[in-house]
Design a protein around this motif. Structure first.
Motif, PDB file in Angstrom:
ATOM      1  N   MET A   1      59.034  -4.753  68.978  1.00 30.52           N
ATOM      2  CA  MET A   1      60.027  -3.668  69.055  1.00 30.52           C
ATOM      3  C   MET A   1      60.268  -3.138  67.808  1.00 30.52           C
ATOM      4  O   MET A   1      60.571  -3.943  67.076  1.00 30.52           O
ATOM      5  N   ALA A   2      60.483  -1.761  67.497  1.00 28.95           N
ATOM      6  CA  ALA A   2      60.394  -1.198  65.991  1.00 28.95           C
ATOM      7  C   ALA A   2      62.227  -1.603  65.740  1.00 28.95           C
ATOM      8  O   ALA A   2      62.085  -1.695  64.429  1.00 28.95           O
ATOM      9  N   THR A   3      63.004  -1.581  66.505  1.00 28.12           N
ATOM     10  CA  THR A   3      64.356  -1.777  66.153  1.00 28.12           C
ATOM     11  C   THR A   3      64.649  -3.057  65.647  1.00 28.12           C
ATOM     12  O   THR A   3      65.835  -3.231  65.075  1.00 28.12           O
ATOM     13  N   GLU A   4      63.812  -4.276  65.912  1.00 26.83           N
ATOM     14  CA  GLU A   4      64.076  -5.439  65.389  1.00 26.83           C
ATOM     15  C   GLU A   4      63.951  -5.725  63.883  1.00 26.83           C
ATOM     16  O   GLU A   4      63.927  -6.775  63.375  1.00 26.83           O
ATOM     17  N   ARG A   5      63.111  -4.636  63.475  1.00 24.46           N
ATOM     18  CA  ARG A   5      62.890  -4.755  61.874  1.00 24.46           C
ATOM     19  C   ARG A   5      64.005  -4.628  61.022  1.00 24.46           C
ATOM     20  O   ARG A   5      65.066  -4.061  61.062  1.00 24.46           O
ATOM     21  N   SER A   6      63.765  -5.284  59.875  1.00 27.97           N
ATOM     22  CA  SER A   6      64.701  -5.519  59.071  1.00 27.97           C
ATOM     23  C   SER A   6      64.545  -5.139  57.495  1.00 27.97           C
ATOM     24  O   SER A   6      63.299  -5.300  56.996  1.00 27.97           O
ATOM     25  N   PHE A   7      64.919  -4.161  56.722  1.00 24.50           N
ATOM     26  CA  PHE A   7      64.765  -3.784  55.598  1.00 24.50           C
ATOM     27  C   PHE A   7      65.882  -3.949  54.525  1.00 24.50           C
ATOM     28  O   PHE A   7      66.775  -3.146  54.012  1.00 24.50           O
ATOM     29  N   PRO A   8      66.096  -5.082  54.031  1.00 27.90           N
ATOM     30  CA  PRO A   8      67.215  -5.657  53.105  1.00 27.90           C
ATOM     31  C   PRO A   8      67.110  -4.997  51.655  1.00 27.90           C
ATOM     32  O   PRO A   8      65.984  -4.511  51.426  1.00 27.90           O
ATOM     33  N   ASP A   9      68.076  -4.869  51.141  1.00 27.32           N
ATOM     34  CA  ASP A   9      68.123  -4.487  49.554  1.00 27.32           C
ATOM     35  C   ASP A   9      67.104  -5.184  48.768  1.00 27.32           C
ATOM     36  O   ASP A   9      66.466  -4.195  47.852  1.00 27.32           O
ATOM     37  N   SER A  10      66.883  -6.411  49.033  1.00 25.05           N
ATOM     38  CA  SER A  10      66.013  -7.144  47.934  1.00 25.05           C
ATOM     39  C   SER A  10      64.385  -6.556  48.362  1.00 25.05           C
ATOM     40  O   SER A  10      63.849  -6.595  47.408  1.00 25.05           O
ATOM     41  N   PHE A  11      64.198  -6.438  49.545  1.00 17.36           N
ATOM     42  CA  PHE A  11      62.916  -5.697  49.777  1.00 17.36           C
ATOM     43  C   PHE A  11      62.684  -4.275  49.329  1.00 17.36           C
ATOM     44  O   PHE A  11      61.669  -4.184  48.458  1.00 17.36           O
ATOM     45  N   ILE A  12      63.628  -3.553  49.076  1.00 19.98           N
ATOM     46  CA  ILE A  12      63.665  -2.264  48.342  1.00 19.98           C
ATOM     47  C   ILE A  12      63.671  -2.573  47.022  1.00 19.98           C
ATOM     48  O   ILE A  12      62.839  -1.732  46.092  1.00 19.98           O
ATOM     49  N   ASP A  13      64.502  -3.329  46.366  1.00 19.22           N
ATOM     50  CA  ASP A  13      64.566  -3.555  45.086  1.00 19.22           C
ATOM     51  C   ASP A  13      63.114  -4.066  44.567  1.00 19.22           C
ATOM     52  O   ASP A  13      62.654  -3.538  43.517  1.00 19.22           O
ATOM     53  N   GLU A  14      62.359  -4.861  45.137  1.00 27.92           N
ATOM     54  CA  GLU A  14      61.087  -5.292  44.788  1.00 27.92           C
ATOM     55  C   GLU A  14      59.921  -4.194  44.656  1.00 27.92           C
ATOM     56  O   GLU A  14      59.217  -4.260  43.500  1.00 27.92           O
ATOM     57  N   ASP A  15      59.887  -3.243  45.522  1.00 26.86           N
ATOM     58  CA  ASP A  15      59.104  -2.211  45.318  1.00 26.86           C
ATOM     59  C   ASP A  15      59.470  -0.725  45.902  1.00 26.86           C
ATOM     60  O   ASP A  15      59.245  -0.687  47.079  1.00 26.86           O
ATOM     61  N   PRO A  16      60.321  -0.098  45.255  1.00 25.76           N
ATOM     62  CA  PRO A  16      61.054   1.190  46.002  1.00 25.76           C
ATOM     63  C   PRO A  16      60.046   1.957  46.551  1.00 25.76           C
ATOM     64  O   PRO A  16      60.232   2.526  47.446  1.00 25.76           O
ATOM     65  N   GLN A  17      58.952   2.361  45.773  1.00 21.48           N
ATOM     66  CA  GLN A  17      58.045   3.080  46.503  1.00 21.48           C
ATOM     67  C   GLN A  17      57.183   2.703  47.708  1.00 21.48           C
ATOM     68  O   GLN A  17      57.161   3.252  48.729  1.00 21.48           O
ATOM     69  N   LYS A  18      56.954   1.489  47.840  1.00 19.99           N
ATOM     70  CA  LYS A  18      56.438   0.824  48.871  1.00 19.99           C
ATOM     71  C   LYS A  18      57.336   0.763  50.145  1.00 19.99           C
ATOM     72  O   LYS A  18      57.022   1.049  51.267  1.00 19.99           O
ATOM     73  N   ALA A  19      58.385   0.368  49.636  1.00 21.72           N
ATOM     74  CA  ALA A  19      59.674   0.341  50.501  1.00 21.72           C
ATOM     75  C   ALA A  19      59.910   1.479  51.188  1.00 21.72           C
ATOM     76  O   ALA A  19      59.895   1.807  52.447  1.00 21.72           O
ATOM     77  N   LEU A  20      60.021   2.833  50.578  1.00 20.07           N
ATOM     78  CA  LEU A  20      60.133   4.168  50.846  1.00 20.07           C
ATOM     79  C   LEU A  20      58.838   4.531  51.898  1.00 20.07           C
ATOM     80  O   LEU A  20      59.147   4.934  53.056  1.00 20.07           O
ATOM     81  N   GLU A  21      57.728   4.062  51.684  1.00 23.64           N
ATOM     82  CA  GLU A  21      56.445   4.363  52.584  1.00 23.64           C
ATOM     83  C   GLU A  21      56.595   3.549  53.800  1.00 23.64           C
ATOM     84  O   GLU A  21      56.653   4.174  55.015  1.00 23.64           O
ATOM     85  N   THR A  22      57.313   2.268  53.766  1.00 22.65           N
ATOM     86  CA  THR A  22      57.347   1.405  54.938  1.00 22.65           C
ATOM     87  C   THR A  22      58.455   1.876  55.865  1.00 22.65           C
ATOM     88  O   THR A  22      58.378   2.164  57.072  1.00 22.65           O
ATOM     89  N   LEU A  23      59.551   2.413  55.169  1.00 19.56           N
ATOM     90  CA  LEU A  23      60.569   2.934  55.996  1.00 19.56           C
ATOM     91  C   LEU A  23      60.268   4.128  56.419  1.00 19.56           C
ATOM     92  O   LEU A  23      60.709   4.713  57.842  1.00 19.56           O
ATOM     93  N   ASN A  24      59.537   5.281  55.937  1.00 19.77           N
ATOM     94  CA  ASN A  24      58.817   6.622  56.479  1.00 19.77           C
ATOM     95  C   ASN A  24      58.066   6.262  57.580  1.00 19.77           C
ATOM     96  O   ASN A  24      58.543   6.950  58.709  1.00 19.77           O
TER      97      ASN A  24
END
Length: 139
Positions: A1-24
């Protein structure tokens, strides 16, 4: 289920562009996740896409009006856009929701300091000519 996914700040800090794509991708599956919108706003902020960050943070506020993080994300992006009044309003609203949030307090103080400073101390408002008088190239 998609709502169980988590996107902590550390994930975004590591590679903001990749995180943006994943969040999209995640938000295409479920666009009602205010927390994900806040995290995408954070990724946009790290990538200097401040207007997009404001948009996402405001969507998060609409979905979850009592989420202090949405006001923090909006305020930071507004601050970087030099919209100090809007930033101050966002930080103030967020602080009303969570008076113990140290980040909101720090950004609120930073915003108040910026608003109190004389306009000539704001280097973002100063423009310098690309060439000095007489047409000589500045090095």
């Amino acid at each position: 289920m998609a709502t169980e996914r988590s996107f902590p700040d550390s994930f975004i800090d590591e590679d903001p562009q990749k995180a943006l794509e994943t969040l999209n991708e995640a938000l295409q599956e479920d666009h009602t996740q205010a927390g994900w919108l806040c995290q995408r706003a954070y990724a946009h902020t790290l990538l200097h896409n401040y207007s997009s960050a404001v948009d996402d943070a405001k969507k998060a506020q609409q979905l979850q009006p009592r989420l202090p993080l949405a006001f923090l994300r909006a305020g930071i992006a507004e601050y970087h856009l030099n919209n100090y009044e809007s930033a101050h309003a966002a930080f103030t609203q967020g602080r009303q929701l969570d008076a113990s949030d140290r980040a909101l307090g720090a950004w609120l103080q930073r915003c108040e300091d910026r608003r109190a400073a004389p306009p000539w101390t704001d280097s973002s408002r100063v423009s310098f000519p690309s060439r000095p008088p007489g047409g000589a190239v500045a090095l």
